[in-house]
Enzyme design. Structure first.
Site, PDB file in Angstrom:
ATOM      1  N   THR A  11     -10.074  -5.993  -1.831  1.00  0.00           N
ATOM      2  CA  THR A  11     -10.155  -7.528  -1.471  1.00  0.00           C
ATOM      3  C   THR A  11      -8.995  -7.625  -0.612  1.00  0.00           C
ATOM      4  OG1 THR A  11      -9.858  -8.058  -3.544  1.00  0.00           O
ATOM      5  CG2 THR A  11      -8.699  -9.147  -2.413  1.00  0.00           C
ATOM      6  N   ARG A  44     -18.986   0.956  -1.179  1.00  0.00           N
ATOM      7  CA  ARG A  44     -20.729  -0.148  -0.180  1.00  0.00           C
ATOM      8  C   ARG A  44     -19.533  -1.513   0.052  1.00  0.00           C
ATOM      9  NH1 ARG A  44     -17.888  -1.628  -5.904  1.00  0.00           N
ATOM     10  NH2 ARG A  44     -19.659  -0.504  -6.855  1.00  0.00           N
ATOM     11  N   GLU A 125       4.369  -0.775   3.039  1.00  0.00           N
ATOM     12  CA  GLU A 125       5.226  -1.806   2.963  1.00  0.00           C
ATOM     13  C   GLU A 125       4.709  -3.137   2.123  1.00  0.00           C
ATOM     14  OE1 GLU A 125       7.480  -4.483   2.618  1.00  0.00           O
ATOM     15  OE2 GLU A 125       8.053  -3.931   4.704  1.00  0.00           O
ATOM     16  N   LYS A 203       7.187  -0.943  -8.692  1.00  0.00           N
ATOM     17  CA  LYS A 203       7.619  -1.934  -7.521  1.00  0.00           C
ATOM     18  C   LYS A 203       8.569  -1.085  -7.141  1.00  0.00           C
ATOM     19  CE  LYS A 203       3.975  -5.161  -6.850  1.00  0.00           C
ATOM     20  NZ  LYS A 203       3.639  -6.298  -7.655  1.00  0.00           N
ATOM     21  N   GLY A 300      -3.169 -10.910  -3.182  1.00  0.00           N
ATOM     22  CA  GLY A 300      -4.218 -11.393  -1.411  1.00  0.00           C
ATOM     23  C   GLY A 300      -4.644 -10.895  -0.708  1.00  0.00           C
TER      24      GLY A 300
HETATM   25  N1  HSE Z   1      -0.787  -7.546  -9.747  1.00  0.00           N
HETATM   26  C1  HSE Z   1      -0.353  -7.788  -8.723  1.00  0.00           C
HETATM   27  C2  HSE Z   1       0.822  -9.260  -9.290  1.00  0.00           C
HETATM   28  C3  HSE Z   1      -0.730  -7.744  -7.154  1.00  0.00           C
HETATM   29  O1  HSE Z   1       0.129 -10.013  -9.756  1.00  0.00           O
HETATM   30  O2  HSE Z   1       1.479  -9.979  -8.258  1.00  0.00           O
HETATM   31  C4  HSE Z   1       0.262  -7.210  -6.099  1.00  0.00           C
HETATM   32  O3  HSE Z   1       0.747  -6.398  -6.702  1.00  0.00           O
END
Ligand code: HSE
Length: 425
Positions: A11, A44, A125, A203, A300
């Site tokens: 993604t 791929r 970042e 995070k 995303g």
């Molecule tokens: N799984 C994470 C979320 C995606 O839902 O925020 C980004 O780190």
């Protein structure tokens, strides 16, 4: 001109590939010398990417060994192969840009030490809150401040689930909501990482390090996910003027640093309470700037690729090994155990509906010096009555003792819900 090798075409990788294809002119205008994507390592192809004019290898380690690559972008995820790849790139003198929060949170110390030795930089970042430039905001925009606290909605999937559970008339199942977060490219490969707070803890580990200079200390974080939050809690919270948000909280204290991830009642009028759906928001309390807030898409393809590209441009512009985190003293940080936090609490007790129960509950609370700020009692015949209490600020160990005692009452018929309350403005 910096030459970039991209590893991983999922993604985020495909989002980055397309940013290179679509925004080259724009990036050149800003940098005067746009970085160039010269190689892609992927198992791929991706249907959204036209790779016909790109050098592609199926072995990502080719990218780490390619002498023409100056910056290796790691977007494969996971911690084992990703770590080997990043270490090999560093050892070969390449800068690294990654979106991999688990890699930085769990192995960052080793990675940064290797990078310092080789005089290259590692940027991340995109690892926190996707498209929100929160690392740059803390390290650059707020560089002159002493940061006191950070509080954020840093897992979009959990926020999406809580928002959906709270929306009137929404009868969607947990699985259905989770599936939508997965389709939007938000949920982790293992969605328990989202729902149980592990992703947010990764995070927060990084945020606390850049905000306070403390070591990366994932294991020091108190972590609680959203799986125990019920729709009854959401309804009672609403009745009391709160919304439930899943927050990552890092706070400096005179006796150490608090690091915690848990569902939290936030007063409805507060800005964090108004962040809905998959959006992320990070609020930072600092001594000169005061409270500032950063809002945007936390995951995303486009938003995360935007953050990765910003790091690539940054490395291209500076070309130096700017200190990536800037630790102060790695040995003396005290992480405050959760039992030592002081906050107010929401408690919900299911009790047998008979005279004297309320008196027993309040007497136990007063024995523990807990005072009641708000109270709702609902007779939910034919099932049990519900007592919902908002307490004053109290030490967590004290409320734990009170909860243990309350739980042992014969009249209390189910596990007591306890949700911390917080106030950030
Ligand atoms: N799984 C994470 C979320 C995606 O839902 O925020 C980004 O780190």
């Amino acid at each position: 001109m910096m030459r970039v090798g991209l590893c991983g075409l999922g993604t985020v990788g495909s989002g980055l590939f397309n940013l290179f294809s679509n925004n080259g002119e724009e990036i050149n205008r800003k940098t005067g010398d746009a970085p160039k994507l010269i190689q892609v390592g992927c198992r791929r192809d991706h249907p959204d990417c036209d790779l016909s004019t790109t050098s592609v290898t199926r072995d990502i380690f080719d990218v780490a060994r390619n002498p023409d690559v100056d910056i290796l972008v790691e977007l494969i995820g996971g911690t084992d192969t990703a770590k080997d790849l990043v270490m090999e790139a560093i050892n070969n003198g390449k800068h690294v840009v990654t979106a991999n929060k688990a890699l930085i949170a769990l192995h960052g110390d080793e990675v940064f030490a290797a990078a310092a030795e080789k005089n290259v930089t590692v940027r991340f970042e995109a690892a926190i809150a996707g498209g929100i430039p929160i690392v740059k905001s803390i390290r650059e925009g707020l560089a002159g401040n002493r940061i006191e606290w950070v509080a954020g909605i840093i897992n979009g999937t959990s926020n999406f689930i809580l928002s959906e559970m709270a929306s009137p008339g929404s009868n969607r199942s947990f699985e259905d909501v989770l599936k939508e977060a997965q389709d939007l490219g938000y949920a982790e490969a293992d969605p328990t990482f989202d729902v149980e707070g592990i992703d947010a803890a990764h995070k927060l580990t990084i945020l606390a390090s850049i905000a306070f200079g403390v070591p990366l200390s994932f294991s020091a974080i108190y972590t609680e996910g959203i799986s125990a939050v019920t729709s009854a809690d959401i309804r009672f919270a609403d009745e009391l003027g709160y919304r439930i948000r899943h927050l990552g909280i890092a706070r400096r204290r005179t006796d150490g640093v608090e690091l915690r991830v848990h569902p939290t009642l936030v007063a409805r009028e507060q800005i964090l309470a108004q962040v809905d759906g998959v959006m992320n928001a990070v609020m930072v309390g600092s001594d000169a700037a005061g409270a500032t807030m950063y809002y945007g898409a936390g995951a995303g393809a486009g938003p995360t690729a935007s953050a990765v590209m910003a790091d690539i441009i940054d490395v291209s512009r500076t070309g130096t090994s700017l200190s990536d985190i800037g630790f102060v003293d790695l040995s003396e940080t005290r992480f405050v155990p959760i039992e030592e936090i002081r906050t107010s609490y929401y408690l919900r007790l299911a009790v047998v509906d008979r005279p004297g129960v309320m008196a027993e509950v309040t007497s136990i609370l007063s024995e523990h010096e807990v005072s009641i700020e708000a109270l709702i009692q609902k007779d939910a015949r034919p099932s049990d009555a519900q007592i919902v209490i908002v307490t004053n600020d109290i030490l967590e160990s004290e409320i734990n003792d009170a909860i243990r005692q309350l739980q042992s009452l014969d009249e209390v018929t189910a596990a007591i819900s306890r949700i911390r309350i917080a106030d950030f403005r």
